[in-house]
Write a protein that holds these residues in place. Structure first.
Motif, PDB file in Angstrom:
ATOM      1  N   HIS A 155     -10.445  -1.491  -5.045  1.00 41.54           N
ATOM      2  CA  HIS A 155      -9.400  -0.578  -4.469  1.00 41.54           C
ATOM      3  C   HIS A 155      -8.354  -0.567  -5.729  1.00 41.54           C
ATOM      4  O   HIS A 155      -7.999   0.702  -5.752  1.00 41.54           O
ATOM      5  CB  HIS A 155      -8.943  -1.158  -3.317  1.00 41.54           C
ATOM      6  N   LEU A 156      -7.637  -1.728  -5.876  1.00 39.27           N
ATOM      7  CA  LEU A 156      -6.657  -1.398  -7.039  1.00 39.27           C
ATOM      8  C   LEU A 156      -6.996  -1.470  -8.426  1.00 39.27           C
ATOM      9  O   LEU A 156      -6.019  -1.161  -9.402  1.00 39.27           O
ATOM     10  CB  LEU A 156      -5.693  -2.620  -6.832  1.00 39.27           C
ATOM     11  N   ASP A 207       0.782  -1.162  -0.098  1.00 34.91           N
ATOM     12  CA  ASP A 207      -0.041  -0.088   0.076  1.00 34.91           C
ATOM     13  C   ASP A 207       0.837   1.241  -0.282  1.00 34.91           C
ATOM     14  O   ASP A 207       0.415   2.121  -0.739  1.00 34.91           O
ATOM     15  CB  ASP A 207      -1.158  -0.145   1.117  1.00 34.91           C
ATOM     16  N   ALA A 232      -8.424   4.100  -1.047  1.00 30.47           N
ATOM     17  CA  ALA A 232      -8.863   4.654  -1.996  1.00 30.47           C
ATOM     18  C   ALA A 232      -9.718   3.590  -2.947  1.00 30.47           C
ATOM     19  O   ALA A 232      -9.393   2.486  -2.889  1.00 30.47           O
ATOM     20  CB  ALA A 232      -7.795   5.235  -3.032  1.00 30.47           C
ATOM     21  N   LYS A 233     -10.557   4.398  -3.889  1.00 28.61           N
ATOM     22  CA  LYS A 233     -11.328   3.279  -4.840  1.00 28.61           C
ATOM     23  C   LYS A 233     -10.864   3.661  -6.282  1.00 28.61           C
ATOM     24  O   LYS A 233     -10.754   4.713  -6.540  1.00 28.61           O
ATOM     25  CB  LYS A 233     -13.122   3.591  -4.741  1.00 28.61           C
ATOM     26  N   HIS A 234     -10.827   2.576  -6.910  1.00 30.09           N
ATOM     27  CA  HIS A 234     -10.376   2.701  -8.441  1.00 30.09           C
ATOM     28  C   HIS A 234     -11.545   2.851  -9.143  1.00 30.09           C
ATOM     29  O   HIS A 234     -12.699   1.747  -9.026  1.00 30.09           O
ATOM     30  CB  HIS A 234      -9.760   1.793  -8.987  1.00 30.09           C
ATOM     31  N   ASP A 257       1.004   4.090  -3.088  1.00 29.71           N
ATOM     32  CA  ASP A 257       0.765   5.411  -2.755  1.00 29.71           C
ATOM     33  C   ASP A 257       1.717   6.231  -3.381  1.00 29.71           C
ATOM     34  O   ASP A 257       1.517   7.197  -3.933  1.00 29.71           O
ATOM     35  CB  ASP A 257       0.429   5.439  -1.502  1.00 29.71           C
ATOM     36  N   HIS A 306       2.259   6.013  -7.339  1.00 28.84           N
ATOM     37  CA  HIS A 306       0.983   6.583  -8.112  1.00 28.84           C
ATOM     38  C   HIS A 306       0.757   7.968  -7.652  1.00 28.84           C
ATOM     39  O   HIS A 306      -0.385   8.575  -8.159  1.00 28.84           O
ATOM     40  CB  HIS A 306      -0.196   5.938  -8.098  1.00 28.84           C
ATOM     41  N   GLY A 353      -4.653  -0.313 -11.632  1.00 26.12           N
ATOM     42  CA  GLY A 353      -5.628   0.715 -12.118  1.00 26.12           C
ATOM     43  C   GLY A 353      -6.269   0.282 -13.468  1.00 26.12           C
ATOM     44  O   GLY A 353      -6.842  -0.978 -13.691  1.00 26.12           O
ATOM     45  N   PHE A 371      -2.193   7.337  -3.495  1.00 30.25           N
ATOM     46  CA  PHE A 371      -3.455   6.535  -3.776  1.00 30.25           C
ATOM     47  C   PHE A 371      -3.528   5.777  -2.393  1.00 30.25           C
ATOM     48  O   PHE A 371      -2.651   4.772  -2.331  1.00 30.25           O
ATOM     49  CB  PHE A 371      -3.022   5.724  -5.004  1.00 30.25           C
ATOM     50  N   LYS A 372      -4.171   6.217  -1.327  1.00 27.43           N
ATOM     51  CA  LYS A 372      -4.348   5.565   0.127  1.00 27.43           C
ATOM     52  C   LYS A 372      -4.766   4.289  -0.061  1.00 27.43           C
ATOM     53  O   LYS A 372      -5.773   3.770  -0.859  1.00 27.43           O
ATOM     54  CB  LYS A 372      -4.979   6.591   0.891  1.00 27.43           C
TER      55      LYS A 372
END
Length: 295
Positions: free
Chosen positions: A258-259, A63, A77-79, A67, A70, A270, A73-74
């Protein structure tokens, strides 16, 4: 990854004895960072995922690396992903038609239920190749095509190429930039991408040769859509249709809220999408020539 472990030395002790259901350990994930010290001015990611579970089991390390890589991107976070071809922007990127010569979209996809290239076995790689090829061979219309194992591969998933594609076919694909080669960088080799090469690696392309799918290179699949001209919307739509139709066969890609789409390297999480074009800038050279003449 080195920066994160230095910030929190306890991370290694917390994670070093854990293994995913697929047998992936922390050492498998950080081997590229241990083997390659990098450059003072260039910070590589320094880790890869051995399977889908790696991103959750070793999230305490992945994680913060994600972060940092990118640019923010905590872990919560939502992709957001949209694979609806109706929502592609219709803007013409070259209204004059004078500059853009070719358009290209590419990304990777990983198949759920299999280890990723750094940690899959000889047998698993062959099973994965067969599963993907079976799905690709169901494609219809302008996506329909054929699969060509790399020359020297004995996996023969279609039963008609015991030694892979011919040298002439390989040379033709390579000459047009449509085929990948054996890895030679220390990053790829330390990541295990070259094991058992070239077995169970190959390329699928449609009859029009504007859709290419690379198998078992850095990721399970690398999907490339390309064509002459500036119609990036058509190129993107073909790529999206191919992805959607492969999944419709029951072959599920790794993905989470998330990812986003899960790939081997955290840098490609992503969408993993790359869109680009070749452009002709004749006037640029003309201006440069005029500058040198005036000097």
């Amino acid at each position: 990854v080195t920066d994160q472990i230095k910030k929190n030395p306890d991370l290694f002790e917390q994670l070093k004895d854990k293994r995913t259901a697929g047998g992936v350990s922390l050492s498998d994930c950080i081997k590229t960072g241990i083997d390659n010290k990098g450059h003072p001015n260039i910070k590589p990611v320094g880790m890869v995922a051995g399977d889908e579970e790696s991103y959750t089991l070793f999230a305490a390390l992945f994680d913060p690396v994600i972060d940092a890589r990118h640019g923010g991107f905590k872990s919560d976070a939502k992709h957001v992903s949209d694979m609806n071809t109706d929502n592609i922007v219709k803007t013409d990127m070259d209204p004059s038609g004078e500059y853009v010569k070719t358009s290209r979209v590419r990304t990777g996809r990983s198949v759920r239920g299999y280890n990723l290239p750094p940690c899959n076995s000889f047998e698993e790689r062959r099973k994965l190749e067969k599963a993907i090829v079976d799905a690709l061979m169901t494609l219809k219309g302008d996506l329909a095509g054929a699969y060509f194992p790399l020359h020297g591969s004995n996996s023969n998933p279609c039963g008609d190429m015991a030694e892979g594609m011919t040298h002439d076919k390989e040379k033709d694909l390579l000459s047009r930039g449509n085929l990948f080669q054996e890895p030679d960088s220390t990053l790829l080799l330390s990541g295990g991408m070259g094991r058992h090469w070239p077995d169970a690696r190959g390329i699928y392309h449609n009859e029009g040769q504007n859709l290419f799918v690379w198998l078992n290179e850095e990721d399970h699949m690398r999907i490339v859509s390309m064509q002459k001209g500036r119609d990036m919307g058509e190129v993107a739509a073909r790529f999206m249709r191919a992805c959607n139709e492969v999944e419709a066969t029951g072959l599920k890609f790794m993905q989470n809220d998330h990812l986003g789409w899960i790939l081997t390297c955290p840098s490609n999480l992503g969408t993993g999408l790359r869109a680009g074009c070749q452009v002709s800038l004749r006037e640029l050279n003309l201006h440069r020539s005029e500058e040198h003449t005036s000097e």
